[in-house]
Design an enzyme around this catalytic site. Sequence first.
Site, mmCIF file in Angstrom:
data_model
loop_
_atom_site.group_PDB
_atom_site.id
_atom_site.type_symbol
_atom_site.label_atom_id
_atom_site.label_comp_id
_atom_site.label_asym_id
_atom_site.label_seq_id
_atom_site.Cartn_x
_atom_site.Cartn_y
_atom_site.Cartn_z
ATOM 1 N N GLY A 214 0.824 -1.210 0.000
ATOM 2 C CA GLY A 214 0.000 0.000 0.000
ATOM 3 C C GLY A 214 0.845 1.242 0.000
ATOM 4 O O GLY A 214 2.041 1.185 0.299
ATOM 5 N N PRO A 216 2.508 4.913 1.000
ATOM 6 C CA PRO A 216 3.128 5.313 2.272
ATOM 7 C C PRO A 216 2.099 5.888 3.244
ATOM 8 O O PRO A 216 1.127 6.517 2.825
ATOM 9 C CB PRO A 216 4.124 6.410 1.867
ATOM 10 C CG PRO A 216 4.310 6.258 0.407
ATOM 11 C CD PRO A 216 3.091 5.617 -0.145
ATOM 12 N N THR A 218 -0.132 4.498 5.139
ATOM 13 C CA THR A 218 -1.482 3.947 5.247
ATOM 14 C C THR A 218 -1.619 3.020 6.441
ATOM 15 O O THR A 218 -2.632 2.341 6.591
ATOM 16 C CB THR A 218 -1.875 3.204 3.957
ATOM 17 O OG1 THR A 218 -0.742 2.485 3.492
ATOM 18 C CG2 THR A 218 -2.336 4.168 2.893
ATOM 19 N N GLY A 219 -0.596 2.912 7.256
ATOM 20 C CA GLY A 219 -0.739 2.149 8.502
ATOM 21 C C GLY A 219 -0.180 0.741 8.445
ATOM 22 O O GLY A 219 -0.556 -0.105 9.262
ATOM 23 N N LYS A 220 0.735 0.468 7.520
ATOM 24 C CA LYS A 220 1.278 -0.893 7.397
ATOM 25 C C LYS A 220 2.089 -1.257 8.651
ATOM 26 O O LYS A 220 1.916 -2.326 9.216
ATOM 27 C CB LYS A 220 2.143 -1.011 6.128
ATOM 28 C CG LYS A 220 1.348 -0.728 4.850
ATOM 29 C CD LYS A 220 2.160 -0.901 3.610
ATOM 30 C CE LYS A 220 3.212 0.164 3.389
ATOM 31 N NZ LYS A 220 2.678 1.510 3.177
ATOM 32 N N THR A 221 2.961 -0.341 9.054
ATOM 33 C CA THR A 221 3.771 -0.612 10.250
ATOM 34 C C THR A 221 2.869 -0.750 11.470
ATOM 35 O O THR A 221 3.025 -1.662 12.277
ATOM 36 C CB THR A 221 4.760 0.546 10.476
ATOM 37 O OG1 THR A 221 5.425 0.794 9.244
ATOM 38 C CG2 THR A 221 5.777 0.214 11.540
ATOM 39 N N HIS A 435 -8.283 35.316 -11.994
ATOM 40 C CA HIS A 435 -7.854 33.959 -12.322
ATOM 41 C C HIS A 435 -8.655 32.933 -11.496
ATOM 42 O O HIS A 435 -9.226 31.990 -12.042
ATOM 43 C CB HIS A 435 -6.353 33.836 -12.025
ATOM 44 C CG HIS A 435 -5.764 32.519 -12.382
ATOM 45 N ND1 HIS A 435 -4.960 32.332 -13.487
ATOM 46 C CD2 HIS A 435 -5.859 31.309 -11.789
ATOM 47 C CE1 HIS A 435 -4.595 31.066 -13.537
ATOM 48 N NE2 HIS A 435 -5.120 30.419 -12.515
ATOM 49 N N GLU A 436 -8.718 33.134 -10.191
ATOM 50 C CA GLU A 436 -9.426 32.177 -9.335
ATOM 51 C C GLU A 436 -10.921 32.189 -9.647
ATOM 52 O O GLU A 436 -11.564 31.135 -9.652
ATOM 53 C CB GLU A 436 -9.196 32.485 -7.849
ATOM 54 C CG GLU A 436 -7.756 32.324 -7.377
ATOM 55 C CD GLU A 436 -7.141 30.979 -7.724
ATOM 56 O OE1 GLU A 436 -7.852 29.959 -7.732
ATOM 57 O OE2 GLU A 436 -5.925 30.949 -8.020
ATOM 58 N N HIS A 439 -11.608 29.871 -12.530
ATOM 59 C CA HIS A 439 -11.760 28.460 -12.137
ATOM 60 C C HIS A 439 -13.139 28.245 -11.517
ATOM 61 O O HIS A 439 -13.846 27.296 -11.832
ATOM 62 C CB HIS A 439 -10.738 28.086 -11.053
ATOM 63 C CG HIS A 439 -9.312 28.025 -11.515
ATOM 64 N ND1 HIS A 439 -8.918 27.248 -12.577
ATOM 65 C CD2 HIS A 439 -8.182 28.597 -11.028
ATOM 66 C CE1 HIS A 439 -7.592 27.369 -12.718
ATOM 67 N NE2 HIS A 439 -7.130 28.192 -11.803
HETATM 68 P P1 ATP Z 1 5.443 3.808 5.336
HETATM 69 O O1 ATP Z 1 5.152 3.004 4.133
HETATM 70 O O2 ATP Z 1 5.793 5.241 5.029
HETATM 71 O O3 ATP Z 1 6.369 3.155 6.331
HETATM 72 P P2 ATP Z 1 3.171 2.907 6.768
HETATM 73 O O4 ATP Z 1 2.139 2.439 5.814
HETATM 74 O O5 ATP Z 1 3.979 1.873 7.466
HETATM 75 O O6 ATP Z 1 4.070 3.996 6.102
HETATM 76 P P3 ATP Z 1 2.584 3.809 9.379
HETATM 77 O O7 ATP Z 1 3.991 4.143 9.681
HETATM 78 O O8 ATP Z 1 2.016 2.596 9.972
HETATM 79 O O9 ATP Z 1 2.409 3.786 7.823
HETATM 80 O O10 ATP Z 1 1.616 5.014 9.705
HETATM 81 C C1 ATP Z 1 2.098 6.230 10.190
HETATM 82 C C2 ATP Z 1 1.151 6.763 11.241
HETATM 83 O O11 ATP Z 1 -0.105 7.093 10.633
HETATM 84 C C3 ATP Z 1 0.804 5.766 12.312
HETATM 85 O O12 ATP Z 1 1.722 5.788 13.350
HETATM 86 C C4 ATP Z 1 -0.541 6.220 12.766
HETATM 87 O O13 ATP Z 1 -0.402 7.279 13.679
HETATM 88 C C5 ATP Z 1 -1.157 6.798 11.529
HETATM 89 N N1 ATP Z 1 -2.063 5.837 10.866
HETATM 90 C C6 ATP Z 1 -1.927 5.332 9.634
HETATM 91 N N2 ATP Z 1 -2.950 4.514 9.334
HETATM 92 C C7 ATP Z 1 -3.735 4.477 10.418
HETATM 93 C C8 ATP Z 1 -4.946 3.797 10.739
HETATM 94 N N3 ATP Z 1 -5.552 2.989 9.863
HETATM 95 N N4 ATP Z 1 -5.486 4.003 11.950
HETATM 96 C C9 ATP Z 1 -4.892 4.831 12.854
HETATM 97 N N5 ATP Z 1 -3.755 5.491 12.611
HETATM 98 C C10 ATP Z 1 -3.176 5.333 11.413
#
Ligand code: ATP
Length: 636
Positions: A214, A216, A218-221, A435-436, A439
């Site tokens: 996914g 960056p 998005t909460g993978k870690t 301009h704005e 749009h």
């Molecule tokens: P990267 O690919 O950059 O390492 P990642 O996908 O591992 O990013 P995380 O490091 O897990 O992303 O997310 C960063 C922070 O965003 C988390 O510590 C959390 O605070 C917040 N976050 C991301 N997704 C969620 C979620 N689904 N629910 C709650 N907090 C979230």
Amino acid sequence: MAPPLPSPTAKPTPPRPSWRWFIVLAIVTLVWLVQSGVGSDAHQVVDYTTMLGWVRAGKVKEVVLRPDSITGTLSEPQKLDGHTVTDFRSPLPKDDRLVPLLDDKSVKIKVENEDSPLLVRILMMALPWVLIIGVWLWLSRRTQQMMVAGGPLGGFLKRGRKFEKATAPSATFDDVAGLTAAKRDLSEIVEFLKHPELFRSLGARVPRGVLLVGPPGTGKTLLARAVAGEADAPFYSISASEFVEMFVGVGAARVRELFTEAKRNAPSIVFIDELDGVGRARGTGLGGGHDEREQTLNQLLSEMDGFERGDLVVVIAATNRPDVLDAALLRPGRFDRRVMIDLPEAAAREAILRVHTRDKPLAAEADLAHIAALTAGFSGADLANLANEAALAATRRRAEVVARADFLAAYDKLVLGDPREGKLRPVEKKRVAIHESGHAVIAWATPEAEPLSRVSILPRGMALGATQQVPPEDRHLHTRAELDARLRVLLGGYAAERVVLGEISTGAENDLGEATRLASKMVAHYGMSEALGPVHYDIREDHAFLGQRIATESGTSDATVHAIETEARALLAGVLAAATAKITAHRAELDRLSAALLEEETLERDRLEELLGPRATPHDVLPIQAPVPSPRTAHS
Ligand code: ATP
């Protein structure tokens, strides 16, 4: 972001002082020599002409001639620049008249062959070398210290070094908002780690490697930590870029050590962030560091193959580039389960905001659902950041609760940047307002365009003004008519400047870049050009200039690239004509809007509706290639 690995406790070896003293001594001697060896005795330095003048006037008693200088004593003290001079020193040019003159004036002449005493000369020659050798010795000692156990690099090199025992993170699935499907997939892993006997008794094979894919942030870690937290298992986390070390073989050794430690403390989770950093397809590397990466990857593969049935270690890896991974990583028994982690939808965004405002008192009117609707395209990390910025904004106001306005201020800061310091000239401000408004009027008058949310001429970040549109709900597909509408809105500012001011400016650069990229995609990717037909050609998007789009490995010919350019240009020309017609037809609204903008600077949705009236309603179903609705039908 992955938390750093526990680092080995360093035992600093007390440095032996001898070489340091050696360098200090050398520097002190050098300073002394420079001060005392040459030119800082009791002799006053004078220029050659002054010295010659004194000789001619018979004021010099005796001199010492050296290859590069002359020193001497005056028969009586002389005043020079406020000093009383008795002994002098002067540089000595090649001057054949000097000795006869000295002789003529009966000056006693002594000749010395060297400028400084022998010892001083030897020291002067030797000292730079002493310093160089000293620095070299110091550097090599430092490197040695880093390499041996206890030094920063030593831990990696020393065989058998232990990663410290990790603990289970405190995160749980409750901390991860949204991502329901991913959590469901991963709860099986949690069950396996908690009750392995259940799985074994039924002979079920649980995936040992899970790949989280996914964008960056998005909460993978976070998800991987939550799996470990739920299973109460130690969490060993490392980023692939940390594996790839300066020295070939070190990365592989680290992988071995990591897995040894994880197995020792099983059940456990190994989390590898940025897997693509080490897991790129082998044989595709360019330049240095390639061997090291391959060795590390091979070690990773062999560790995963080496899992015994009884090993309770699950490897979770994260990447946002699954396309570049080595096929061997995705084979059964390795990362054979993929979990997709997408950018959050509106409901998930609201849930994430809720998680990150748990400890923040919110004002009753701070409607998180509304903030979630505004933030399409934000990742979890962006939303966490937004919540934090909003709390900071409230703190700055010395408020007791975080209000909707704080979220909006945080949104502006993150999306548009900080307000700019410099002031626009009135004529520039007027142009930005026009301009704005261009749009905005097109967005308002085009049913397929996303509804207007705000228009502002407050310069922020790189932009002098901004027109924001917010779709009523998250969009996953866009029709041809919607893309046409987006192009028209993009060119609306350019068209308005042309129609109202009769002249364009540099202010449309970004709009033109975005419009050109979109038009090229419509032609080359989405099959939206009559001339090219239903085709998909790979074009590089990273060039702003169409002319630089180069035919890629996919074999796109020069003629095709040319055709794409011609079609995109024709498409944009048509869009500009339509935008110009719309601006001309709605000139009254445009003038009203730009006058209000000059006065109020920012117009929110309600004020916009007040000024422009109800917007044209969108059609639910649009025919492919719908004719551009005429301004009158669209508006009335
Ligand atoms: P990267 O690919 O950059 O390492 P990642 O996908 O591992 O990013 P995380 O490091 O897990 O992303 O997310 C960063 C922070 O965003 C988390 O510590 C959390 O605070 C917040 N976050 C991301 N997704 C969620 C979620 N689904 N629910 C709650 N907090 C979230």
